[in-house]
Motif scaffolding. Structure first.
Motif, short mmCIF file in Angstrom:
data_model
loop_
_atom_site.label_atom_id
_atom_site.label_comp_id
_atom_site.label_asym_id
_atom_site.label_seq_id
_atom_site.Cartn_x
_atom_site.Cartn_y
_atom_site.Cartn_z
N PRO A 111 0.58 -1.01 -0.10
CA PRO A 111 -0.28 -0.39 0.20
C PRO A 111 0.94 1.34 -0.04
CG PRO A 111 -0.68 -1.66 1.36
CD PRO A 111 0.67 -1.92 1.08
N ARG A 112 0.43 2.08 -0.79
CA ARG A 112 1.07 3.51 -0.35
C ARG A 112 0.62 4.18 0.60
NH1 ARG A 112 2.32 5.51 -6.17
NH2 ARG A 112 3.79 6.74 -5.43
N THR A 113 1.78 5.13 1.27
CA THR A 113 1.35 5.53 2.06
C THR A 113 2.38 7.25 2.15
OG1 THR A 113 3.46 4.55 3.17
CG2 THR A 113 1.77 3.76 3.73
N HIS A 114 2.70 7.43 1.24
CA HIS A 114 3.56 8.78 1.18
C HIS A 114 2.01 9.09 -0.41
CE1 HIS A 114 7.86 8.08 1.86
NE2 HIS A 114 6.89 7.50 3.68
N LEU A 115 1.36 10.41 0.44
CA LEU A 115 -0.14 10.03 -0.42
C LEU A 115 0.09 12.64 -0.05
CD1 LEU A 115 -2.12 8.01 1.38
CD2 LEU A 115 -1.02 8.05 -0.76
N VAL A 116 -0.40 12.94 -1.24
CA VAL A 116 -0.61 14.34 -1.32
C VAL A 116 -1.94 14.67 -1.91
CG1 VAL A 116 -0.19 16.76 -2.36
CG2 VAL A 116 2.21 14.99 -1.40
N PHE A 117 -2.49 15.04 -1.07
CA PHE A 117 -4.31 15.52 -1.08
C PHE A 117 -3.82 17.47 -1.71
CE2 PHE A 117 -8.44 15.85 -0.17
CZ PHE A 117 -9.03 15.54 -1.08
N LEU A 118 -4.73 17.38 -2.76
CA LEU A 118 -5.28 18.59 -2.39
C LEU A 118 -6.45 19.16 -2.24
CD1 LEU A 118 -4.20 21.66 -3.28
CD2 LEU A 118 -4.31 21.45 -5.53
N GLY A 132 -3.87 6.47 7.95
CA GLY A 132 -2.98 7.22 8.79
C GLY A 132 -3.24 6.98 9.70
N GLU A 133 -3.96 7.08 11.22
CA GLU A 133 -4.04 7.36 12.30
C GLU A 133 -4.28 5.33 12.43
OE1 GLU A 133 -6.89 7.59 16.35
OE2 GLU A 133 -7.35 7.60 13.91
N ALA A 134 -4.66 4.81 11.70
CA ALA A 134 -4.72 3.18 12.15
C ALA A 134 -2.92 2.87 11.43
CB ALA A 134 -6.05 2.28 11.00
N ARG A 135 -2.27 2.84 10.79
CA ARG A 135 -1.21 2.41 10.61
C ARG A 135 0.44 3.39 11.22
NH1 ARG A 135 -4.81 1.96 7.28
NH2 ARG A 135 -4.81 -0.89 6.07
N GLY A 136 -0.64 4.26 11.78
CA GLY A 136 0.41 5.46 12.55
C GLY A 136 1.77 5.97 11.38
N LEU A 137 0.69 6.57 10.60
CA LEU A 137 1.72 7.67 10.03
C LEU A 137 1.54 8.82 9.89
CD1 LEU A 137 -0.42 6.10 5.89
CD2 LEU A 137 2.43 5.53 7.37
N ASP A 157 3.98 11.85 5.51
CA ASP A 157 3.61 11.01 5.33
C ASP A 157 2.35 10.98 4.49
OD1 ASP A 157 5.03 8.53 5.67
OD2 ASP A 157 4.47 8.44 7.56
N ILE A 158 2.22 12.31 5.09
CA ILE A 158 0.31 12.17 4.57
C ILE A 158 0.40 13.98 4.38
CG2 ILE A 158 -1.72 11.89 4.54
CD1 ILE A 158 -2.07 9.74 5.29
N ILE A 159 -0.17 14.34 3.68
CA ILE A 159 -0.65 15.97 3.64
C ILE A 159 -1.94 16.15 3.28
CG2 ILE A 159 0.98 16.76 1.79
CD1 ILE A 159 1.00 19.51 3.50
N CYS A 160 -2.99 16.64 3.31
CA CYS A 160 -4.61 16.16 3.11
C CYS A 160 -5.29 17.74 3.76
CB CYS A 160 -4.60 15.04 3.48
SG CYS A 160 -5.76 15.03 5.66
N HIS A 161 -4.91 19.22 4.04
CA HIS A 161 -5.90 20.17 4.85
C HIS A 161 -5.91 20.84 3.45
CE1 HIS A 161 -5.00 17.08 8.11
NE2 HIS A 161 -6.50 17.52 7.76
#
Length: 336
Positions: A1-8, A26-31, A63-67
């Motif tokens: 599973p991909r875990t480095h994510l940029v969501f605009l 992300g929370e479930a996987r500790g990202l 790992d994730i940016i989404c806001h």
């Protein structure tokens, strides 16, 4: 599973529902989330890396940016790993324009000055002043969120769209949300259950007036850059869907909907969204904008076992409250 994510996360496009599934995955996987100090990354100013809480030049990437942000690729790349998957979501500017008029009435001068949407569309130039604070909500909002310049000729618009597609591996369509989630799941190699999400930030049924064909056409013409953006990305989306396979797509959409309906029956009081005033738990009550839109949320069924109640609560938690949960998890109660 991909875990480095940029969501605009673009405005008024269904992005809050996508953010919920990213939060839960992300929370479930500790990202590690790139979080704003408050709830947006200095929006409507262009994104800068130092807007991320805990960012240090040369420090470990997130790992994730989404806001919410106004996109700036160079600055995002300072925060996120090089192998990050970039994606976003867009919506027909006709329905988006109507939604923005209802939601941002109090903060966009162009909308506030107009007595009604019909009056605004009859003569937008009477009410709209380019550059006035808050008026980015009133014209080409998606184009603005993607960080694109507003003064471009036809050839420059085409070049900007081609460049955008080099950055964003996938752009979802709000009107085909479930099909979008299926294509996103394949791109990310995520399990099917990770894609089940309730609709967040929706309006009370019947509160949105039905647009006439003339009004829809006027909104698309007024938001001409958004219309060019949407039309271009719509074609790209369906090319991808065709490559995925029409029958396979229909089957996976059906499974996704069955799973969501089962979760709603199991988790939610009434089996679906409720007006905010009917939700006693402040942790689940959605933010209400200062305009006239009434935003729906969810209340949990009574009697759920503790573990299931926690799982259901995460599905139902609005974006702002979930961001606070992640903030406490990463930084502690008083972290900076």
């Amino acid at each position: 599973p991909r875990t480095h994510l940029v969501f605009l996360k673009t405005h008024k496009t269904g992005g809050s529902s996508v953010v919920n599934l990213l939060h839960r995955f992300g929370e479930a996987r500790g990202l590690r989330f790139a979080l704003p100090h408050r709830y947006q990354f200095g929006y409507p100013a262009t994104f800068r890396a130092e807007r991320v809480k805990g960012y240090q030049p040369g420090g470990p990437p997130f790992d994730i940016i989404c806001h919410h942000m106004r996109f700036n690729l160079t600055e995002v790349q300072k925060v996120m790993p090089n192998d990050s998957f970039y994606f976003s979501i867009v919506r027909d500017p006709a329905t988006l324009g109507e939604s923005a008029f209802a939601y941002y009435r109090a903060v966009a001068p162009a909308f506030r000055r107009a007595p009604s949407l019909a009056a605004f569309l009859a003569s937008p130039g009477r009410f709209y002043e380019a550059g006035a604070r808050g008026n980015h909500y009133a014209r080409n909002l998606q184009w603005f969120d993607f960080g694109l310049p507003s003064s471009l000729g036809a050839k420059e618009v085409a070049a900007a769209l081609a460049e955008l597609e080099q950055v964003f591996a996938l752009v979802l369509l709000a009107e085909h949300f479930d099909e979008s989630l299926v294509l996103l799941r394949e791109a990310l190699c995520w399990p099917e259950e990770a894609m089940a999400a309730f609709a967040h930030n929706g309006r009370l049924s019947g509160s949105a007036p039905r647009l006439s064909p003339t009004q829809a056409a006027r909104l698309r013409a007024w938001n001409n850059l958004d219309w060019a953006l949407y039309a271009h990305l719509n074609r790209s989306f369906w090319r991808r869907a065709e490559a995925f396979g029409a029958t396979r797509l229909q089957q996976e959409v059906a499974r996704l909907r069955q799973h969501r309906h089962a979760l709603a029956r199991r988790c939610l009081r009434g089996g679906g969204p409720l007006p905010a005033r009917a939700i006693a738990d402040g942790r689940l009550r959605p933010f209400q904008p200062p305009g006239r839109a009434e935003i729906l949320g969810y209340a949990l069924r009574a009697g759920l076992p503790p573990a299931e109640r926690e799982r259901c609560a995460r599905l139902a938690t609005p974006e702002l409250q979930y961001k606070d949960i992640l903030d406490r998890w990463q930084f502690g109660a008083g972290g900076n």
